[in-house]
Motif scaffolding. Sequence first.
Motif, PDB file in Angstrom:
ATOM      1  N   GLY A  50      11.402   1.803  -2.891  1.00 19.03           N
ATOM      2  CA  GLY A  50      11.172   2.990  -2.082  1.00 19.03           C
ATOM      3  C   GLY A  50       9.734   3.108  -1.617  1.00 19.03           C
ATOM      4  O   GLY A  50       8.867   2.312  -1.988  1.00 19.03           O
ATOM      5  N   ASP A  51       9.498   4.112  -0.778  1.00 16.19           N
ATOM      6  CA  ASP A  51       8.149   4.410  -0.305  1.00 16.19           C
ATOM      7  C   ASP A  51       7.423   5.232  -1.358  1.00 16.19           C
ATOM      8  O   ASP A  51       7.969   6.213  -1.886  1.00 16.19           O
ATOM      9  CB  ASP A  51       8.198   5.187   1.018  1.00 16.19           C
ATOM     10  CG  ASP A  51       8.790   4.362   2.150  1.00 16.19           C
ATOM     11  OD1 ASP A  51       8.629   3.127   2.110  1.00 16.19           O
ATOM     12  OD2 ASP A  51       9.411   4.947   3.056  1.00 16.19           O
TER      13      ASP A  51
ATOM     14  N   ALA B 163       0.816  -1.211   0.000  1.00 19.59           N
ATOM     15  CA  ALA B 163       0.000   0.000   0.000  1.00 19.59           C
ATOM     16  C   ALA B 163       0.851   1.263   0.000  1.00 19.59           C
ATOM     17  O   ALA B 163       0.445   2.295  -0.540  1.00 19.59           O
ATOM     18  CB  ALA B 163      -0.947   0.000   1.198  1.00 19.59           C
ATOM     19  N   ASN B 164       2.048   1.183   0.590  1.00 24.02           N
ATOM     20  CA  ASN B 164       2.881   2.386   0.721  1.00 24.02           C
ATOM     21  C   ASN B 164       4.281   2.232   0.129  1.00 24.02           C
ATOM     22  O   ASN B 164       5.091   3.150   0.265  1.00 24.02           O
ATOM     23  CB  ASN B 164       3.006   2.785   2.191  1.00 24.02           C
ATOM     24  CG  ASN B 164       1.683   3.220   2.791  1.00 24.02           C
ATOM     25  OD1 ASN B 164       1.185   4.299   2.509  1.00 24.02           O
ATOM     26  ND2 ASN B 164       1.088   2.351   3.606  1.00 24.02           N
ATOM     27  N   SER B 165       4.565   1.101  -0.508  1.00 28.16           N
ATOM     28  CA  SER B 165       5.924   0.898  -1.005  1.00 28.16           C
ATOM     29  C   SER B 165       5.912   0.065  -2.277  1.00 28.16           C
ATOM     30  O   SER B 165       4.947  -0.643  -2.574  1.00 28.16           O
ATOM     31  CB  SER B 165       6.795   0.218   0.050  1.00 28.16           C
ATOM     32  OG  SER B 165       6.294  -1.080   0.340  1.00 28.16           O
ATOM     33  N   LEU B 166       7.011   0.138  -3.022  1.00 34.30           N
ATOM     34  CA  LEU B 166       7.171  -0.611  -4.271  1.00 34.30           C
ATOM     35  C   LEU B 166       8.614  -1.057  -4.389  1.00 34.30           C
ATOM     36  O   LEU B 166       9.542  -0.287  -4.130  1.00 34.30           O
ATOM     37  CB  LEU B 166       6.800   0.270  -5.473  1.00 34.30           C
ATOM     38  CG  LEU B 166       7.105  -0.305  -6.861  1.00 34.30           C
ATOM     39  CD1 LEU B 166       6.281  -1.555  -7.124  1.00 34.30           C
ATOM     40  CD2 LEU B 166       6.865   0.743  -7.946  1.00 34.30           C
TER      41      LEU B 166
ATOM     42  N   VAL C 136       7.115   9.181  -8.267  1.00 34.24           N
ATOM     43  CA  VAL C 136       6.661   7.843  -7.890  1.00 34.24           C
ATOM     44  C   VAL C 136       6.993   7.570  -6.427  1.00 34.24           C
ATOM     45  O   VAL C 136       6.179   7.020  -5.679  1.00 34.24           O
ATOM     46  CB  VAL C 136       7.307   6.772  -8.794  1.00 34.24           C
ATOM     47  CG1 VAL C 136       6.935   5.367  -8.318  1.00 34.24           C
ATOM     48  CG2 VAL C 136       6.883   6.978 -10.237  1.00 34.24           C
ATOM     49  N   PHE C 137       8.196   7.990  -6.021  1.00 41.02           N
ATOM     50  CA  PHE C 137       8.644   7.728  -4.655  1.00 41.02           C
ATOM     51  C   PHE C 137       8.713   9.021  -3.849  1.00 41.02           C
ATOM     52  O   PHE C 137       9.064  10.075  -4.359  1.00 41.02           O
ATOM     53  CB  PHE C 137      10.017   7.051  -4.674  1.00 41.02           C
ATOM     54  CG  PHE C 137      10.005   5.712  -5.368  1.00 41.02           C
ATOM     55  CD1 PHE C 137       9.392   4.622  -4.780  1.00 41.02           C
ATOM     56  CD2 PHE C 137      10.595   5.553  -6.614  1.00 41.02           C
ATOM     57  CE1 PHE C 137       9.366   3.386  -5.428  1.00 41.02           C
ATOM     58  CE2 PHE C 137      10.573   4.335  -7.263  1.00 41.02           C
ATOM     59  CZ  PHE C 137       9.955   3.243  -6.659  1.00 41.02           C
ATOM     60  N   ARG C 138       8.368   8.885  -2.584  1.00 41.83           N
ATOM     61  CA  ARG C 138       8.296  10.058  -1.710  1.00 41.83           C
ATOM     62  C   ARG C 138       9.671  10.689  -1.515  1.00 41.83           C
ATOM     63  O   ARG C 138       9.803  11.897  -1.419  1.00 41.83           O
ATOM     64  CB  ARG C 138       7.698   9.641  -0.361  1.00 41.83           C
ATOM     65  CG  ARG C 138       7.487  10.774   0.634  1.00 41.83           C
ATOM     66  CD  ARG C 138       6.308  10.519   1.547  1.00 41.83           C
ATOM     67  NE  ARG C 138       6.165   9.122   1.913  1.00 41.83           N
ATOM     68  CZ  ARG C 138       6.657   8.583   3.040  1.00 41.83           C
ATOM     69  NH1 ARG C 138       7.368   9.309   3.864  1.00 41.83           N
ATOM     70  NH2 ARG C 138       6.433   7.312   3.323  1.00 41.83           N
ATOM     71  N   LYS C 139      10.703   9.849  -1.442  1.00 41.31           N
ATOM     72  CA  LYS C 139      12.057  10.364  -1.236  1.00 41.31           C
ATOM     73  C   LYS C 139      12.946   9.966  -2.415  1.00 41.31           C
ATOM     74  O   LYS C 139      14.085   9.547  -2.243  1.00 41.31           O
ATOM     75  CB  LYS C 139      12.629   9.825   0.070  1.00 41.31           C
ATOM     76  CG  LYS C 139      11.872  10.296   1.312  1.00 41.31           C
ATOM     77  CD  LYS C 139      12.519   9.765   2.589  1.00 41.31           C
ATOM     78  CE  LYS C 139      11.765  10.254   3.830  1.00 41.31           C
ATOM     79  NZ  LYS C 139      12.351   9.739   5.075  1.00 41.31           N
ATOM     80  N   GLY C 140      12.400  10.120  -3.607  1.00 43.12           N
ATOM     81  CA  GLY C 140      13.164   9.776  -4.800  1.00 43.12           C
ATOM     82  C   GLY C 140      14.175  10.840  -5.167  1.00 43.12           C
ATOM     83  O   GLY C 140      14.277  11.900  -4.525  1.00 43.12           O
TER      84      GLY C 140
END
Length: 303
Positions: free
Chosen positions: A202-203, A187-190, A249-253
């Motif tokens: 990442g998240d 739900a929160n990561s890939l 895509v990622f919160r901290k990308g």
Amino acid sequence: MASHFEDEDPTVKECANCGCTDNLGRCTRCHSAWFCSVKCQKAYWPFHKEWCRKNDFADMIEKEEPKFAKWMRKHGKQAVVKDDEVDRIERKTATFDDMYGRANPKPLPPSYTAEDIKRMAAAEERALLNERTLTIEDKEWAEITVPEHMGMECSKYKWRQNQSNVEVFMRLPTGCSSKAVQVELEANSLSVRIHGEAVMKGDLFLPVKKDASTWIIHDGILEIIMLKRYRRDHYENGKTNADTFWFSVFRKGRLEEALQIQYPPSNYYSSEYEKEDKPVHKVMARSGKYDRPMIDRSKDSRF
């Protein structure tokens, strides 16, 4: 006082503000109004600014065709050329005189040197050769387009979104089998691993609905389709549709993988969205997006 829209005698000039006819100077921007002093020009500016416009084409032709230049300024006309005419001008095979000379109003036919013809033939041959050597994967990858400010083409993947879904595309190594690809979507990561090596992890920028998301492989391309948890008509408490937009895509990308805009673009609010909760892979299949067999991992034990 002369009006801008009157047909003036070209031999009679007067200050647009006071009507004086001595020591006149012309407005250097529109070349249509005359003033006797800077003071009069400033005083008349609130009225003059409504129609004071620079006309580059009129400026260019004024020396040779002053009447036509004056007419263009008076009526606010600009020169209009087509794409092929611009191309000819840039390649210096034609000039404005050729294309808009009053004695010959029609554009002259293009003329090419032997060197020009040789270069064009070589370019056409290279294009045909590239077309023949492109693989199915190359063509499929090229056909994946990303609307402006609705996603990005990153170094390892492409991603795009609408008001309901986020799609991530990744090219797989040549000869890579589906068994070598491992996707872990929560739900929160890939996380994506190929031959055991993490290539994406990442998240997520915002939560997704795991049970309504999927991933598929077709023509050597991995596509991950995620249904946003917060999307149009399904907002988080106190939030609006603007808060459903993903900037990456990622919160901290990495910075180069994030959209460098402050607010969602206007085309986001007119993009597609699902009114009902449906599994994304069924929605995509119903739309006719895929016309060949594909691997559906939505019920995979690893998913």
